[in-house]
Design a protein around this motif. Structure first.
Motif, PDB file in Angstrom:
ATOM      1  N   PHE A  38      17.029  29.265  80.218  1.00 12.13           N
ATOM      2  CA  PHE A  38      16.928  29.034  78.423  1.00 12.13           C
ATOM      3  C   PHE A  38      16.707  30.403  77.963  1.00 12.13           C
ATOM      4  CE2 PHE A  38      14.985  27.623  74.695  1.00 12.13           C
ATOM      5  CZ  PHE A  38      15.493  26.684  74.432  1.00 12.13           C
ATOM      6  N   GLY A  39      17.340  30.634  77.080  1.00 16.63           N
ATOM      7  CA  GLY A  39      17.100  32.105  76.437  1.00 16.63           C
ATOM      8  C   GLY A  39      17.094  33.039  77.288  1.00 16.63           C
ATOM      9  N   LYS A  40      15.900  33.764  77.304  1.00 18.55           N
ATOM     10  CA  LYS A  40      15.670  34.772  78.418  1.00 18.55           C
ATOM     11  C   LYS A  40      14.813  34.366  79.841  1.00 18.55           C
ATOM     12  CE  LYS A  40      15.997  38.646  75.554  1.00 18.55           C
ATOM     13  NZ  LYS A  40      15.673  40.045  75.150  1.00 18.55           N
ATOM     14  N   GLY A  41      14.637  33.095  79.784  1.00 19.89           N
ATOM     15  CA  GLY A  41      13.912  32.625  80.785  1.00 19.89           C
ATOM     16  C   GLY A  41      14.702  31.790  81.874  1.00 19.89           C
ATOM     17  N   GLN A  42      14.174  32.099  82.913  1.00 20.49           N
ATOM     18  CA  GLN A  42      15.209  31.833  84.243  1.00 20.49           C
ATOM     19  C   GLN A  42      14.425  31.116  85.461  1.00 20.49           C
ATOM     20  OE1 GLN A  42      18.608  34.262  85.747  1.00 20.49           O
ATOM     21  NE2 GLN A  42      18.388  35.445  83.980  1.00 20.49           N
ATOM     22  N   VAL A  43      14.922  29.934  85.935  1.00 15.75           N
ATOM     23  CA  VAL A  43      13.923  29.354  87.018  1.00 15.75           C
ATOM     24  C   VAL A  43      14.862  28.751  87.957  1.00 15.75           C
ATOM     25  CG1 VAL A  43      12.557  27.221  87.470  1.00 15.75           C
ATOM     26  CG2 VAL A  43      11.982  28.507  85.655  1.00 15.75           C
ATOM     27  N   LEU A  83       7.715  30.690  76.516  1.00 11.12           N
ATOM     28  CA  LEU A  83       8.278  29.460  75.930  1.00 11.12           C
ATOM     29  C   LEU A  83       9.715  29.262  76.506  1.00 11.12           C
ATOM     30  CD1 LEU A  83       7.277  29.587  72.246  1.00 11.12           C
ATOM     31  CD2 LEU A  83       6.378  28.087  73.748  1.00 11.12           C
ATOM     32  N   ASP A  84      10.433  30.493  76.673  1.00  8.16           N
ATOM     33  CA  ASP A  84      11.779  30.288  77.065  1.00  8.16           C
ATOM     34  C   ASP A  84      11.690  29.943  78.596  1.00  8.16           C
ATOM     35  OD1 ASP A  84      12.880  31.006  74.737  1.00  8.16           O
ATOM     36  OD2 ASP A  84      13.755  32.947  75.564  1.00  8.16           O
ATOM     37  N   ARG A  85      10.559  30.269  79.335  1.00  5.46           N
ATOM     38  CA  ARG A  85      10.568  30.068  80.890  1.00  5.46           C
ATOM     39  C   ARG A  85       9.976  28.613  80.910  1.00  5.46           C
ATOM     40  NH1 ARG A  85       7.800  29.638  85.135  1.00  5.46           N
ATOM     41  NH2 ARG A  85       8.306  30.610  87.081  1.00  5.46           N
ATOM     42  N   ASP A  86       9.307  28.103  80.174  1.00  2.00           N
ATOM     43  CA  ASP A  86       8.650  26.819  80.120  1.00  2.00           C
ATOM     44  C   ASP A  86       9.950  25.878  79.918  1.00  2.00           C
ATOM     45  OD1 ASP A  86       6.286  27.551  80.647  1.00  2.00           O
ATOM     46  OD2 ASP A  86       5.551  27.412  78.508  1.00  2.00           O
TER      47      ASP A  86
END
Length: 311
Positions: free
Chosen positions: A282-287, A46-49
């Motif tokens: 976002f949170g632990k998600g990175q793109v 969800l964070d990555r999305d």
């Protein structure tokens, strides 16, 4: 007479109960651990999305900037808003950043073939670029054979199907334009290191494009003539300043170039192809998202290619 037997049975029952409790505990612990992993995995997805959607927002910002820029003028240079780096900005739950690069400030590798034939001016320029980067200039011949539609092998380092069918695994020439710089890894003579050295200075655009002299780096200027040195190229950069040239004639008659008779073919002061480099967290998600943007004649901006990593 029966007491020892009862004691033995009680001991067995106690051990059995302890084993059952231990097994249940292990199973429960495993289930709880898997549940926690599933929850964390779902949260990461969800964070990555969310980070991906934020990166798409940066790309949308880039398209809007490019459309607004064309409304204001028909010349592109490094003093314009699109050339400003978007610094890291905090958003709810994360962070976004990005910048736009003019891909016509690079050499379009697909310019080597025009109307089905090698384009002499651009072939010479590409060979000079290869020399500048300390690579074999004959590599240009293999690229031409990879792009052109005929089966005739270019002299020197040319290669058609007969060369590639001998590879393991075998494959054939594309006989079409190159869709990504990374595709050069398939072309005869190109190593991973050679492609990495070339990558900052070349692009793979779907149509013939002019080199924008207002955004090109020194290495690109050095390929315009045999006797142009790094010092000359840096002087050109200084002469153009941040606002560049309003028309190409002013460039080829600039102090460093006026005595060299540089042909204006393939050179320009505006661009239609840009790359938006978007980074988000976002949170632990990175793109990191790279989008190739085409600004059309009717001043619309569409994403032609979108990739994560290096395009």
């Amino acid at each position: 007479m029966n007491a020892p037997r009862n004691t033995s049975q009680s001991g067995v029952a106690l051990i059995t109960a302890l084993l059952v409790v231990a097994i249940v505990t292990v199973i429960a612990t495993g289930m709880a651990t898997r549940q926690q992993l599933d929850i964390r995995r779902s949260a990461n997805i969800l964070d990555r999305d969310q980070a991906y959607l934020l990166a798409l927002g940066v790309e949308s910002w880039g398209r809007s900037i490019l459309i607004q820029d064309r409304r204001e003028n028909n010349v592109d240079n490094l003093s314009e808003v699109w050339a400003t780096v978007l610094p890291p900005l905090n958003v709810e739950g994360g962070e976004v950043a990005g910048h736009i690069e003019d891909m016509q400030g690079r050499f379009n590798i697909n310019n080597l073939v025009k109307d089905g034939k090698p384009n002499t001016v651009d072939v010479q320029r590409f060979e000079r670029l290869l020399k500048t980067l300390e690579l074999n200039p004959n590599l240009s011949q293999a690229v031409i054979d990879w792009i052109d539609s005929d089966s005739e092998t270019m002299p020197g380092n040319g290669a058609e199907d007969g060369e590639y069918l001998g590879h393991n695994p075998p494959y054939r020439t594309a006989n079409n334009i190159i869709s990504s710089v990374s595709e050069l890894r398939l072309v005869n003579g190109f190593t991973k290191e050679a492609v990495a050295r070339l990558e900052p200075f070349i692009s793979a655009l779907p149509a013939y494009t002019l080199i924008n002299v207002n955004t090109a780096p020194p290495e690109i200027f050095m390929m315009l003539a045999d006797d142009l040195t790094k010092t000359d190229a840096e002087a050109i950069i200084e002469d153009r300043g941040t606002k560049g040239y309003a028309e190409i004639q002013a460039f080829i008659t600039s102090p460093t170039l006026k005595s060299r008779n540089i042909p204006a073919d393939g050179l320009g002061v505006s661009s239609d192809y840009f790359r938006v480099d978007a980074a988000s967290r976002f949170g632990k998600g990175q793109v990191r998202l790279l989008g190739l943007i085409h600004r059309t004649a009717d001043n619309k901006a569409q994403t032609l290619v979108r990739a994560q990593g290096v395009y």
